[in-house]
Design a protein around this motif. Sequence first.
Motif, PDB file in Angstrom:
ATOM      1  N   ILE A   1       0.836  -1.201   0.000  1.00  0.00           N
ATOM      2  CA  ILE A   1       0.000   0.000   0.000  1.00  0.00           C
ATOM      3  C   ILE A   1       0.876   1.259   0.000  1.00  0.00           C
ATOM      4  CG2 ILE A   1      -1.684   1.321   1.340  1.00  0.00           C
ATOM      5  CD1 ILE A   1      -2.782  -1.350   2.375  1.00  0.00           C
ATOM      6  N   TYR A   2       1.926   1.244   0.810  1.00  0.00           N
ATOM      7  CA  TYR A   2       2.845   2.382   0.868  1.00  0.00           C
ATOM      8  C   TYR A   2       3.483   2.638  -0.491  1.00  0.00           C
ATOM      9  CZ  TYR A   2       7.257   4.814   1.796  1.00  0.00           C
ATOM     10  OH  TYR A   2       8.319   5.675   1.751  1.00  0.00           O
TER      11      TYR A   2
ATOM     12  N   LEU B   1      14.710  -0.882   5.731  1.00  0.00           N
ATOM     13  CA  LEU B   1      15.001   0.016   4.611  1.00  0.00           C
ATOM     14  C   LEU B   1      13.795   0.198   3.707  1.00  0.00           C
ATOM     15  CD1 LEU B   1      18.478  -1.499   3.641  1.00  0.00           C
ATOM     16  CD2 LEU B   1      18.043   0.457   5.139  1.00  0.00           C
ATOM     17  N   SER B   2      12.640  -0.339   4.144  1.00  0.00           N
ATOM     18  CA  SER B   2      11.447  -0.371   3.286  1.00  0.00           C
ATOM     19  C   SER B   2      11.800  -1.020   1.954  1.00  0.00           C
ATOM     20  CB  SER B   2      10.873   1.032   3.069  1.00  0.00           C
ATOM     21  OG  SER B   2      10.450   1.593   4.290  1.00  0.00           O
ATOM     22  N   GLY B   3      12.542  -2.115   2.038  1.00  0.00           N
ATOM     23  CA  GLY B   3      13.020  -2.788   0.829  1.00  0.00           C
ATOM     24  C   GLY B   3      11.926  -3.530   0.091  1.00  0.00           C
TER      25      GLY B   3
ATOM     26  N   TYR C   1      19.105  -1.471  -8.916  1.00  0.00           N
ATOM     27  CA  TYR C   1      18.282  -0.666  -8.025  1.00  0.00           C
ATOM     28  C   TYR C   1      17.520   0.389  -8.826  1.00  0.00           C
ATOM     29  CZ  TYR C   1      20.976  -2.643  -4.155  1.00  0.00           C
ATOM     30  OH  TYR C   1      21.562  -3.513  -3.259  1.00  0.00           O
ATOM     31  N   ASN C   2      16.354   0.751  -8.327  1.00  0.00           N
ATOM     32  CA  ASN C   2      15.575   1.819  -8.947  1.00  0.00           C
ATOM     33  C   ASN C   2      15.885   3.125  -8.207  1.00  0.00           C
ATOM     34  OD1 ASN C   2      13.623   3.590  -9.927  1.00  0.00           O
ATOM     35  ND2 ASN C   2      12.070   2.002 -10.099  1.00  0.00           N
ATOM     36  N   PRO C   3      16.670   4.027  -8.814  1.00  0.00           N
ATOM     37  CA  PRO C   3      17.090   5.252  -8.118  1.00  0.00           C
ATOM     38  C   PRO C   3      15.960   6.238  -7.881  1.00  0.00           C
ATOM     39  CG  PRO C   3      17.746   5.348 -10.417  1.00  0.00           C
ATOM     40  CD  PRO C   3      17.171   3.970 -10.200  1.00  0.00           C
ATOM     41  N   ARG C   4      14.816   5.973  -8.461  1.00  0.00           N
ATOM     42  CA  ARG C   4      13.683   6.881  -8.301  1.00  0.00           C
ATOM     43  C   ARG C   4      13.224   6.969  -6.849  1.00  0.00           C
ATOM     44  NH1 ARG C   4       7.826   6.027 -11.307  1.00  0.00           N
ATOM     45  NH2 ARG C   4       6.953   8.097 -10.898  1.00  0.00           N
ATOM     46  N   PHE C   5      13.381   5.873  -6.099  1.00  0.00           N
ATOM     47  CA  PHE C   5      12.870   5.827  -4.727  1.00  0.00           C
ATOM     48  C   PHE C   5      13.958   6.079  -3.687  1.00  0.00           C
ATOM     49  CE2 PHE C   5      10.311   3.048  -7.410  1.00  0.00           C
ATOM     50  CZ  PHE C   5       9.050   3.569  -7.212  1.00  0.00           C
ATOM     51  N   GLY C   6      15.213   5.973  -4.067  1.00  0.00           N
ATOM     52  CA  GLY C   6      16.307   6.205  -3.138  1.00  0.00           C
ATOM     53  C   GLY C   6      17.621   5.773  -3.751  1.00  0.00           C
TER      54      GLY C   6
ATOM     55  N   ARG D   1      21.341   8.056   5.476  1.00  0.00           N
ATOM     56  CA  ARG D   1      20.862   8.603   4.198  1.00  0.00           C
ATOM     57  C   ARG D   1      19.856   7.668   3.543  1.00  0.00           C
ATOM     58  NH1 ARG D   1      23.520  12.418   1.232  1.00  0.00           N
ATOM     59  NH2 ARG D   1      23.242  11.180  -0.653  1.00  0.00           N
ATOM     60  N   VAL D   2      20.157   6.383   3.594  1.00  0.00           N
ATOM     61  CA  VAL D   2      19.248   5.408   2.991  1.00  0.00           C
ATOM     62  C   VAL D   2      17.930   5.354   3.757  1.00  0.00           C
ATOM     63  CG1 VAL D   2      18.904   2.958   2.498  1.00  0.00           C
ATOM     64  CG2 VAL D   2      21.113   4.024   2.026  1.00  0.00           C
ATOM     65  N   MET D   3      18.009   5.415   5.082  1.00  0.00           N
ATOM     66  CA  MET D   3      16.799   5.316   5.907  1.00  0.00           C
ATOM     67  C   MET D   3      15.916   6.551   5.810  1.00  0.00           C
ATOM     68  SD  MET D   3      18.071   3.450   9.390  1.00  0.00           S
ATOM     69  CE  MET D   3      18.740   1.786   9.352  1.00  0.00           C
ATOM     70  N   THR D   4      16.447   7.661   5.329  1.00  0.00           N
ATOM     71  CA  THR D   4      15.632   8.859   5.142  1.00  0.00           C
ATOM     72  C   THR D   4      15.201   9.019   3.682  1.00  0.00           C
ATOM     73  OG1 THR D   4      17.679  10.163   4.964  1.00  0.00           O
ATOM     74  CG2 THR D   4      16.590  10.114   7.106  1.00  0.00           C
ATOM     75  N   SER D   5      15.427   8.011   2.865  1.00  0.00           N
ATOM     76  CA  SER D   5      14.906   8.011   1.496  1.00  0.00           C
ATOM     77  C   SER D   5      13.517   7.384   1.515  1.00  0.00           C
ATOM     78  CB  SER D   5      15.847   7.255   0.558  1.00  0.00           C
ATOM     79  OG  SER D   5      15.915   5.888   0.927  1.00  0.00           O
ATOM     80  N   TRP D   6      12.873   7.335   0.372  1.00  0.00           N
ATOM     81  CA  TRP D   6      11.519   6.777   0.321  1.00  0.00           C
ATOM     82  C   TRP D   6      11.527   5.264   0.530  1.00  0.00           C
ATOM     83  CZ3 TRP D   6       8.147  10.260   1.099  1.00  0.00           C
ATOM     84  CH2 TRP D   6       8.236  11.514   0.516  1.00  0.00           C
ATOM     85  N   ALA D   7      12.377   4.585  -0.193  1.00  0.00           N
ATOM     86  CA  ALA D   7      12.426   3.117  -0.103  1.00  0.00           C
ATOM     87  C   ALA D   7      13.626   2.638  -0.910  1.00  0.00           C
ATOM     88  CB  ALA D   7      11.134   2.492  -0.631  1.00  0.00           C
TER      89      ALA D   7
END
Length: 435
Positions: free
Chosen positions: A37-38, A206-208, A333-338, A355-361
Amino acid sequence: MDGVELAGQILYTWLTLVLGLILLPSAFGVSLGISEIYMKILVKTLEWATLRIETGVAKQSVLKNSASVGIIQRDESPMEKGLSGLRGRDFELSDVFYFSKKGLEAIVEDEVTQRFSSEELVSWNLLTRTNVNFQYVSPRLTMVWVLGVIVRYCVLLPLRLTLAVIGIGLFVIGTTLVGQLPRNRLKNFLSEVVHLTCCRICVRALSGTIHYHNRQYRPQKGGICVANHTSPIDVLILTTDGCYTMVGQVHGGLMGIIQRSMVKACPHIWFERSEMKDRHLVIRRLKEHIALKEELPILIFPEGTCINNTSVMMFKKGSFEIGGTIHPVAIKYNPRFGDAFWNSSKYNIVSYLLRVMTSWAIVCDVWYMPPMTREEGEDAVQFANRVKSAIAVQGGLTELPWDGGLKRAKVKDTFKEEQQKNYSKMIVGNGSLKS
């Protein structure tokens, strides 16, 4: 006292929610659908943001695609062809123009060192402005960006830090305890359980979102898994789907603590890159390991350093000299989300993880590829290049012949001498050039 009780109640409620809704499901590899959902909401938001940005920018396709095309268009023809229109058989002063042109191309846009910095995006992902082509920001988009900052730093970051601390803590404690057992099947089983469980928790921190492809080709015991290298997260991504015996550089700090605990439970191989005796020891250990078919597959990143996930650079031949079956794996990796790339010369591991943890995913695709073996008459370098090419094609990455060691060292004199020899052969007409 009331304040202490309130804080305790909030902490209890927080940990209960984390444990029940995230920690336990992730430990067993189960999803409750919250991440899905996120991600759907995030994708819709980024699509809307991109449209809002584009409405304020003149639609110039050339500028829009500049991030992928590059600043200049290079002439990739060999030296002999490049000089053919400028010279005859003997030396001519006009040859200087060819070498000057190549030198200026390298200064304007060096295709090597740019692989050691974060990939530039075509559009803004509401994390940072990543492309000068998008300058227009509407008040509505600014409000969404501010809301995103609040969500990432006040909601996602505390949640992810909680999961990361629990995951790393359990990992260090679990591997240390398992390491006290004698080497037998029970120890191997418990080690795999600890690795799988804790890596899944850390990936959830990491919202992986990982998409595995061709799982029928997953590396088998007794084999060697080789993959392109972007970040220490690569290990978590792969270990979430299966356990490996890892080979890598010795680190200090937090990474060093984790490495020392890991090696107690599983025969991972850590070495110091600058020590020649360590290299010989690694090769011997690798040969002994693959001779035992019941051992976990070995995980190696032959590039030897992190690349920004746009390219695959030279594979060190050592991994391909020891024999055995190679199981190639491509990670994209998809750089669009982080941004998953770790620039180790700029950030330490803790700063990088924040830095990774403050990205979207962290969103990525993993392709398992059919096993490959060394063909008759093929040396280790040719075999390494063949595997590298297969990974580059599968992951949609640019294949480069350069050594990733240029990240920390200068160009070797042997390469300069090779170019000089090629030019000398043209002057004297003694032999053909190396392409």
